[in-house]
Design an enzyme around this catalytic site. Structure first.
Site, short mmCIF file in Angstrom:
data_model
loop_
_atom_site.label_atom_id
_atom_site.label_comp_id
_atom_site.label_asym_id
_atom_site.label_seq_id
_atom_site.Cartn_x
_atom_site.Cartn_y
_atom_site.Cartn_z
N HIS A 58 42.65 25.02 39.67
CA HIS A 58 41.59 25.08 38.67
C HIS A 58 42.23 25.16 37.28
CE1 HIS A 58 42.38 29.35 39.82
NE2 HIS A 58 42.60 29.39 38.52
C1 T46 Z 1 44.58 32.03 38.29
C2 T46 Z 1 45.42 32.23 39.50
C3 T46 Z 1 46.87 32.37 39.20
C4 T46 Z 1 37.42 38.41 40.94
O1 T46 Z 1 36.39 38.90 41.43
N1 T46 Z 1 37.95 38.89 39.77
C5 T46 Z 1 39.07 38.39 39.22
O2 T46 Z 1 39.51 38.87 38.14
C6 T46 Z 1 39.73 37.30 39.86
C7 T46 Z 1 40.99 36.70 39.26
C8 T46 Z 1 39.21 36.82 41.04
N2 T46 Z 1 38.08 37.37 41.55
C9 T46 Z 1 37.57 36.86 42.82
C10 T46 Z 1 36.97 35.46 42.75
C11 T46 Z 1 37.22 34.90 44.13
O3 T46 Z 1 36.16 35.24 45.00
O4 T46 Z 1 38.63 36.77 43.76
C12 T46 Z 1 38.47 35.65 44.60
C13 T46 Z 1 39.72 34.79 44.58
O5 T46 Z 1 39.83 34.19 43.27
P1 T46 Z 1 40.42 32.71 43.08
O6 T46 Z 1 39.98 31.84 44.18
O7 T46 Z 1 40.09 32.28 41.68
O8 T46 Z 1 41.99 32.99 43.25
P2 T46 Z 1 43.21 32.05 42.86
O9 T46 Z 1 44.43 32.69 43.41
O10 T46 Z 1 42.97 30.64 43.23
O11 T46 Z 1 43.26 32.11 41.25
C14 T46 Z 1 43.61 33.32 40.63
C15 T46 Z 1 42.78 33.45 39.35
O12 T46 Z 1 41.38 33.34 39.65
C16 T46 Z 1 43.14 32.40 38.34
O13 T46 Z 1 42.68 32.82 37.07
O14 T46 Z 1 45.02 31.44 37.33
O15 T46 Z 1 44.99 33.33 40.30
#
Ligand code: T46
Length: 147
Positions: A58
């Site tokens: 993303h």
């Molecule tokens: C990024 C990479 C390096 C929350 O509820 N609060 C938060 O602050 C974050 C970061 C995530 N979440 C929830 C949203 C999703 O249900 O945690 C779950 C996993 O998040 P996501 O699929 O976005 O995870 P990654 O590892 O793909 O991405 C994360 C960060 O979202 C993003 O900003 O740059 O780590």
């Protein structure tokens, strides 16, 4: 602060954070607006990533981030819709600064790796672009508008 649609991978980069070395071990400090060019409003970390899995996939519209391999190692592919770069993070005294408008994927997590993320804003799902085609289109439209 850089505008998301104008940013390139060359606005991102690895920052050497330095370390206080002692015989008893090392300590690294990160300070708002000194070590990094933003104020940290949120910290999160990725860990227990199974072998072969990737994270990210993303871009962010406003968020600035510093990614640190607090333990282990992983690769970060950053992509501005035109140029892609792969950066390996494998030392806790280096951080990768990612500006808004950059697609990222985190791959090749070593066993036990921890990705520590310092972020400039609170969590906001509306700040995410999770569709690569939309991301490419928005970046391309801006490039065309600038020319
Ligand atoms: C990024 C990479 C390096 C929350 O509820 N609060 C938060 O602050 C974050 C970061 C995530 N979440 C929830 C949203 C999703 O249900 O945690 C779950 C996993 O998040 P996501 O699929 O976005 O995870 P990654 O590892 O793909 O991405 C994360 C960060 O979202 C993003 O900003 O740059 O780590």
């Amino acid at each position: 602060m850089i505008e998301a649609f104008k940013s390139t991978v060359y606005n991102c980069g690895v920052i050497e954070l330095g370390k206080h070395h002692r015989e008893q071990g090392n300590l690294t400090v990160v300070e708002n607006n000194i070590t990094i060019p933003f104020e940290v409003k949120r910290i999160y970390y990725l860990y227990d990533v199974p072998g072969g899995e990737s994270r990210g996939g993303h871009a962010h519209k406003e968020l600035h981030q510093l990614l640190i391999a607090a333990g282990g190692s992983f690769d970060v592919i950053i992509d501005d819709g035109n140029v892609k770069r792969t950066i390996t993070l494998n030392r806790p005294y280096y951080g990768l600064l990612i500006v808004p408008g950059i697609w990222r994927e985190l791959i090749n997590f070593s066993s036990g790796a921890t990705c520590l993320v310092l972020a400039s804003e609170k969590y906001d799902e509306a700040d995410y672009i999770r569709d690569y085609d939309i991301f490419k289109l928005e970046k391309l439209q801006n490039r065309l508008a600038v020319v």
